[in-house]
Motif scaffolding. Structure first.
Motif, PDB file in Angstrom:
ATOM      1  N   THR A 209       0.824  -1.200   0.000  1.00 41.33           N
ATOM      2  CA  THR A 209       0.000   0.000   0.000  1.00 41.33           C
ATOM      3  C   THR A 209       0.861   1.253   0.000  1.00 41.33           C
ATOM      4  O   THR A 209       2.060   1.210   0.292  1.00 41.33           O
ATOM      5  CB  THR A 209      -0.936   0.059   1.226  1.00 41.33           C
ATOM      6  OG1 THR A 209      -0.231   0.595   2.354  1.00 41.33           O
ATOM      7  CG2 THR A 209      -1.492  -1.305   1.582  1.00 41.33           C
ATOM      8  N   GLN A 228      -3.956   3.525  -0.006  1.00 39.12           N
ATOM      9  CA  GLN A 228      -4.238   3.017  -1.343  1.00 39.12           C
ATOM     10  C   GLN A 228      -3.516   1.687  -1.535  1.00 39.12           C
ATOM     11  O   GLN A 228      -2.309   1.598  -1.323  1.00 39.12           O
ATOM     12  CB  GLN A 228      -3.764   3.996  -2.413  1.00 39.12           C
ATOM     13  CG  GLN A 228      -4.481   5.339  -2.376  1.00 39.12           C
ATOM     14  CD  GLN A 228      -4.011   6.272  -3.472  1.00 39.12           C
ATOM     15  OE1 GLN A 228      -2.951   6.066  -4.050  1.00 39.12           O
ATOM     16  NE2 GLN A 228      -4.776   7.301  -3.756  1.00 39.12           N
ATOM     17  N   LEU A 230      -1.824  -0.917  -3.734  1.00 38.74           N
ATOM     18  CA  LEU A 230      -1.220  -1.023  -5.054  1.00 38.74           C
ATOM     19  C   LEU A 230      -1.226  -2.449  -5.567  1.00 38.74           C
ATOM     20  O   LEU A 230      -1.467  -2.696  -6.748  1.00 38.74           O
ATOM     21  CB  LEU A 230       0.221  -0.499  -5.024  1.00 38.74           C
ATOM     22  CG  LEU A 230       0.420   0.976  -4.692  1.00 38.74           C
ATOM     23  CD1 LEU A 230       1.894   1.346  -4.816  1.00 38.74           C
ATOM     24  CD2 LEU A 230      -0.418   1.861  -5.594  1.00 38.74           C
ATOM     25  N   GLY A 303      -2.703   9.243  -7.442  1.00 40.81           N
ATOM     26  CA  GLY A 303      -2.387   7.876  -7.044  1.00 40.81           C
ATOM     27  C   GLY A 303      -1.929   7.005  -8.187  1.00 40.81           C
ATOM     28  O   GLY A 303      -2.209   5.801  -8.207  1.00 40.81           O
ATOM     29  N   TRP A 373       3.079  -1.971 -15.445  1.00 42.93           N
ATOM     30  CA  TRP A 373       2.957  -2.717 -14.194  1.00 42.93           C
ATOM     31  C   TRP A 373       3.681  -4.049 -14.373  1.00 42.93           C
ATOM     32  O   TRP A 373       3.146  -5.000 -14.888  1.00 42.93           O
ATOM     33  CB  TRP A 373       1.488  -2.931 -13.840  1.00 42.93           C
ATOM     34  CG  TRP A 373       1.224  -2.990 -12.373  1.00 42.93           C
ATOM     35  CD1 TRP A 373       0.710  -4.038 -11.663  1.00 42.93           C
ATOM     36  CD2 TRP A 373       1.444  -1.946 -11.424  1.00 42.93           C
ATOM     37  NE1 TRP A 373       0.601  -3.714 -10.343  1.00 42.93           N
ATOM     38  CE2 TRP A 373       1.041  -2.432 -10.160  1.00 42.93           C
ATOM     39  CE3 TRP A 373       1.955  -0.653 -11.507  1.00 42.93           C
ATOM     40  CZ2 TRP A 373       1.133  -1.660  -8.994  1.00 42.93           C
ATOM     41  CZ3 TRP A 373       2.044   0.117 -10.359  1.00 42.93           C
ATOM     42  CH2 TRP A 373       1.641  -0.388  -9.124  1.00 42.93           C
ATOM     43  N   TYR A 380      -5.391   3.295 -15.883  1.00 44.82           N
ATOM     44  CA  TYR A 380      -6.247   3.951 -14.899  1.00 44.82           C
ATOM     45  C   TYR A 380      -7.389   4.655 -15.630  1.00 44.82           C
ATOM     46  O   TYR A 380      -7.157   5.412 -16.571  1.00 44.82           O
ATOM     47  CB  TYR A 380      -5.467   4.993 -14.105  1.00 44.82           C
ATOM     48  CG  TYR A 380      -4.419   4.452 -13.162  1.00 44.82           C
ATOM     49  CD1 TYR A 380      -4.761   4.044 -11.869  1.00 44.82           C
ATOM     50  CD2 TYR A 380      -3.089   4.382 -13.537  1.00 44.82           C
ATOM     51  CE1 TYR A 380      -3.802   3.577 -10.990  1.00 44.82           C
ATOM     52  CE2 TYR A 380      -2.116   3.910 -12.664  1.00 44.82           C
ATOM     53  CZ  TYR A 380      -2.482   3.512 -11.395  1.00 44.82           C
ATOM     54  OH  TYR A 380      -1.534   3.049 -10.516  1.00 44.82           O
ATOM     55  N   ARG A 541      -7.725  -0.210 -13.567  1.00 41.33           N
ATOM     56  CA  ARG A 541      -8.006   0.286 -12.217  1.00 41.33           C
ATOM     57  C   ARG A 541      -8.687   1.641 -12.296  1.00 41.33           C
ATOM     58  O   ARG A 541      -8.543   2.371 -13.274  1.00 41.33           O
ATOM     59  CB  ARG A 541      -6.716   0.432 -11.399  1.00 41.33           C
ATOM     60  CG  ARG A 541      -6.004  -0.871 -11.091  1.00 41.33           C
ATOM     61  CD  ARG A 541      -4.810  -0.622 -10.186  1.00 41.33           C
ATOM     62  NE  ARG A 541      -4.105  -1.861  -9.887  1.00 41.33           N
ATOM     63  CZ  ARG A 541      -3.033  -1.944  -9.115  1.00 41.33           C
ATOM     64  NH1 ARG A 541      -2.540  -0.844  -8.561  1.00 41.33           N
ATOM     65  NH2 ARG A 541      -2.450  -3.106  -8.883  1.00 41.33           N
ATOM     66  N   GLN A 543      -8.858   5.461 -11.185  1.00 40.58           N
ATOM     67  CA  GLN A 543      -7.991   6.504 -10.661  1.00 40.58           C
ATOM     68  C   GLN A 543      -8.484   6.899  -9.274  1.00 40.58           C
ATOM     69  O   GLN A 543      -9.659   6.850  -8.966  1.00 40.58           O
ATOM     70  CB  GLN A 543      -8.018   7.730 -11.576  1.00 40.58           C
ATOM     71  CG  GLN A 543      -7.334   7.518 -12.907  1.00 40.58           C
ATOM     72  CD  GLN A 543      -7.191   8.809 -13.694  1.00 40.58           C
ATOM     73  OE1 GLN A 543      -7.162   9.883 -13.128  1.00 40.58           O
ATOM     74  NE2 GLN A 543      -7.107   8.689 -15.007  1.00 40.58           N
ATOM     75  N   GLN A 546      -7.781   3.414  -6.665  1.00 41.46           N
ATOM     76  CA  GLN A 546      -6.875   2.316  -6.983  1.00 41.46           C
ATOM     77  C   GLN A 546      -7.580   0.962  -7.039  1.00 41.46           C
ATOM     78  O   GLN A 546      -6.935  -0.084  -7.058  1.00 41.46           O
ATOM     79  CB  GLN A 546      -5.734   2.231  -5.950  1.00 41.46           C
ATOM     80  CG  GLN A 546      -4.839   3.435  -5.888  1.00 41.46           C
ATOM     81  CD  GLN A 546      -3.914   3.518  -7.087  1.00 41.46           C
ATOM     82  OE1 GLN A 546      -3.512   2.504  -7.623  1.00 41.46           O
ATOM     83  NE2 GLN A 546      -3.595   4.718  -7.506  1.00 41.46           N
ATOM     84  N   ASN A 548      -9.033  -2.351  -8.303  1.00 45.03           N
ATOM     85  CA  ASN A 548      -8.867  -3.190  -9.484  1.00 45.03           C
ATOM     86  C   ASN A 548     -10.228  -3.451 -10.107  1.00 45.03           C
ATOM     87  O   ASN A 548     -11.162  -3.868  -9.416  1.00 45.03           O
ATOM     88  CB  ASN A 548      -8.218  -4.523  -9.100  1.00 45.03           C
ATOM     89  CG  ASN A 548      -6.759  -4.375  -8.763  1.00 45.03           C
ATOM     90  OD1 ASN A 548      -5.989  -3.854  -9.557  1.00 45.03           O
ATOM     91  ND2 ASN A 548      -6.369  -4.815  -7.585  1.00 45.03           N
TER      92      ASN A 548
END
Length: 706
Positions: A209, A228, A230, A303, A373, A380, A541, A543, A546, A548
């Motif tokens: 996170t 958040q 990740l 984010g 990623w 996003y 994801r 914005q 975050q 999924n």
């Protein structure tokens, strides 16, 4: 430079040595004496289960201090608060003669299961070092206030929430229940040394996170901290939060020299247990829960982050330094190897020279933002169901936006955000898959998971226009046929692939995605010599939050290929497939009949079963199927009470017997933490099971032999 170590810990924390936990100063004999014998050992102090020691100047600036914290109070005691101890070095003229160092207790009331202590100055107070503590209570900022001569603490986040049924004194499986925080470090952005905190939660965690704050001060009390998520790593066993990993360390630093800190995450590997609760030795090969991941902030307010792997090797801890004297921060990593827990077969200490950091350019606002990623694309999108500025600053969810993703086979795929009530014209030879919200095609509504279980349904648009849901809007994938007449491919090498996702605005480069033979993947050794390929993929994801939304990847299989009977017992998601090219004629999903499940369900036996053991659902071009998983009366997935995995029947993609070409299909995995049901759409309405109207519902089709 001298070294301070702690030792005589014990087999593991619940069996720590009551008389162990020594802290020892190893005195450097000097360059000329290096290699000529052991360094001089000097005793500093001890406490059972001593686990973290950090040096600094925490209360004054004249004498070095050691902050020491055990992982638990003592053997079989996760409940009693742990003393955080300050040791102060004696005066220089007597330090070598001291029997032990003076000590005092900073705190022995507020912390249990401490896994990390991270010293940081944060520009004060008084220029002294302060520290972040990761414990079962969460992440706490702890510092000494010179004016009052008192230690102050501020809880920044409680970390991973305590789950129902978790108990403080549990000791099994693994090391028992865990919640809170496992490790953390603070990152600088611009002139704020405390701009964000990267965490791994809980103890030996699974959840990576980032904590950010509304204001730009140090304390973060004004506006509070926002957590958040990740990434979430781990096998179903590791996701139980019983101390089995796979995450172990986080460190922040400015690796690319742009003035902002990035962070590294250490993952030691997948850890599973047998029926007796003993750890199963890992195989030592590549694994998605193993390696070092590099995270870079692209836009802190929104984010938005990028991530890539810089090492595939098991990593327990990282040390930083400019080891090649090139003016950049390099790192040394050590593999994880602990008996009765996780034993990496060939543990290594690895030097990684910094050739992985990339500098970020300035970025304009966008409703769809693309980054990388690891080896995939991360997209996003704004949440169309949330008013402007609530989900992402400077983004207007009332505007229809789109971005290209990939051209694969005969289809050009883009992602689009439709505001509530938005009407979109859809030309011929164009197909729509909903990722979030819902769309209406004539009188028919569609949601992400609205197709009934184990039925086939086309993704085409019958009325040349769709309307987004009045409340939720929609996030969709558009599949546009490049050749209206369709195409078949004799082999995977003939399938054209062009990555159209643009990540250049962040100064990043996404390597061209390509199909990889499954036998070359970390889990694919059982498919040697088989025409079976995978291309992955893209994450979607929201914005700001975050969350999924979905993950997209692609597969191919040749004539009569059995793609492996499985029931997703090692993952937690809701998966559907869309056929892009039915080259084998009658390929598609095959579901093992309950009465044909062998006991035990040995993989070799499962994959040797004949077609008579399966219900079959062939898919035509651009048909999707309803998810295979079990559902409760409210339409929600049924999950195993112990592991949390979604209950699937055994199933597979079974290629057909035609020889015109190969099957090409897309797989979309939806997470379980978003409720994709939309009232009035699909099989549930108002929380009650409803009769699905006959119109528009896909039909189960019997497979015919070629």
């Amino acid at each position: 430079m001298d070294v301070v170590i702690c030792h005589d810990y014990g087999p593991f924390m619940l069996e720590s040595y009551p008389q162990g936990g020594y802290i020892t100063w190893l005195e450097n004999p000097g360059r000329e004496q290096l290699g000529k014998g052991h360094w001089k050992e000097r005793y500093i102090g001890r406490w059972p289960a001593m686990h973290r020691i950090k040096a600094g100047y925490f209360t004054q600036k004249s004498a070095l201090e050691i902050i020491a914290a055990s992982v638990v109070w003592g053997p079989h005691n996760k409940v009693r608060p742990i003393p955080i101890i300050r040791f102060q070095s004696p005066d220089t003229h007597v330090v070598r003669d001291a029997l032990e160092w003076q000590r005092d207790i900073i705190d022995d009331e507020h912390f249990t299961v401490i896994h990390e202590v991270t010293p940081r100055k944060f520009n004060g107070p008084d220029g002294l070092d302060s520290m972040l503590i990761a414990s079962r209570e969460g992440v706490t900022h702890l510092w000494y206030e010179s004016s009052t001569r008192l230690w102050r603490r501020e809880l920044i986040t409680p970390g991973e929430p305590r789950r129902p049924g978790q108990t403080e004194d549990s000791e099994s499986p693994g090391s028992g229940d865990h919640w809170g925080a496992g490790c953390m470090d603070a990152g600088r952005i611009g002139d704020d040394p405390f701009a964000y905190i990267a965490t791994l939660d809980p103890f030996h965690g699974t959840t990576c996170t980032v904590l950010t704050k509304e204001n730009r001060g140090i304390s973060g009390t004004v506006g509070g901290w926002k957590r958040q998520v990740l990434d979430v790593y781990g096998t179903p066993n590791q996701l139980k939060h019983t101390g089995d990993g796979p995450g172990h360390f986080i460190v922040c630093a400015d690796f690319d020299g742009d003035g902002d800190d990035e962070f590294l995450l250490s993952l030691f590997g997948s850890l599973d247990r047998d029926e007796a609760g003993e750890s199963i030795p890992p195989d030592g090969g590549p694994n998605p829960n193993k390696g070092i991941l590099y995270y870079k902030c692209m836009d802190l307010e929104k984010g938005i982050w990028a991530k890539w792997e810089i090492s595939p090797l098991s990593s327990a801890r990282i040390a930083l330094g400019d080891f090649d004297n090139a003016g950049r921060i390099d790192l040394v990593s050590m593999s994880y190897n602990v008996a009765r827990y996780y034993v990496e077969p060939k543990p290594k200490v690895t030097l990684l020279i910094n050739d992985f950091a990339k500098i970020r350019p300035a970025i304009p606002p966008a409703s769809i933002t693309a980054t990388i990623w690891e080896n995939e694309g991360l997209i996003y999108v704004s949440n169309p169901s949330i008013p402007k500025n609530a989900s992402a600053p400077n983004i207007d969810p009332k505007v229809h936006v789109k971005a290209p993703v990939i051209d694969i086979g005969n289809y050009s795929i883009s992602v689009e955000v439709l505001p509530p009530k938005y009407e979109l014209h859809v030309p011929d030879h164009t197909y729509i898959k909903v990722l979030y919200g819902a769309i209406k095609d004539g009188d028919e509504w569609r949601a992400p998971l609205s197709v009934p279980q184990f039925t086939a349904k086309s993704t085409d648009v019958k009325h040349h226009s769709i309307t987004a849901h009045e409340r939720y809007g929609a996030v969709i994938l558009r599949f546009r046929a490049i050749d209206p007449h369709g195409k078949k491919y004799k082999n995977t090498q003939e399938v054209p692939v062009k990555t159209t996702l643009d990540v250049s605005k962040y100064g990043l480069t996404l390597k061209p995605l390509k199909f990889i033979k499954v036998e070359d993947l970390w889990w694919g050794s059982g498919f040697k010599g088989v025409e079976f390929y995978n291309l992955t993929g893209f994450h979607f994801r929201f914005q700001g939050s975050q969350e999924n939304i979905a993950h997209l990847q692609f597969w191919t299989a040749g004539t009569n290929v059995n793609c492996g009977v499985h029931n997703h017992s090692d993952a937690i998601f809701q998966e559907i497939h869309i056929c892009l090219s039915p080259g084998t004629g009658n390929g598609g999903m095959a579901r093992l009949k309950p009465e044909c499940v062998p006991e035990p369900p040995d993989p070799d036996v499962l994959n040797s079963l004949g077609k008579e053991a399966f219900d079959e659902l062939p898919l035509k071009e651009m048909e999707e199927h309803g998810g295979m998983w079990e559902r409760d009366p409210y339409g929600l997935p049924v999950r195993d009470e112990e592991s949390g995995v979604i209950k699937y029947p055994y199933h597979k993609w079974q290629a057909g017997c035609g020889t015109q070409g190969i099957d090409v299909w897309a797989a979309i995995e939806f997470p379980v933490d978003i409720d994709y049901r939309v009232e009035g759409v699909g099989q549930t309405e108002g929380g009650k099971k409803k009769q699905v109207p006959k119109k528009g519902v896909g039909k189960k089709v019997q497979r015919t032999c070629c």
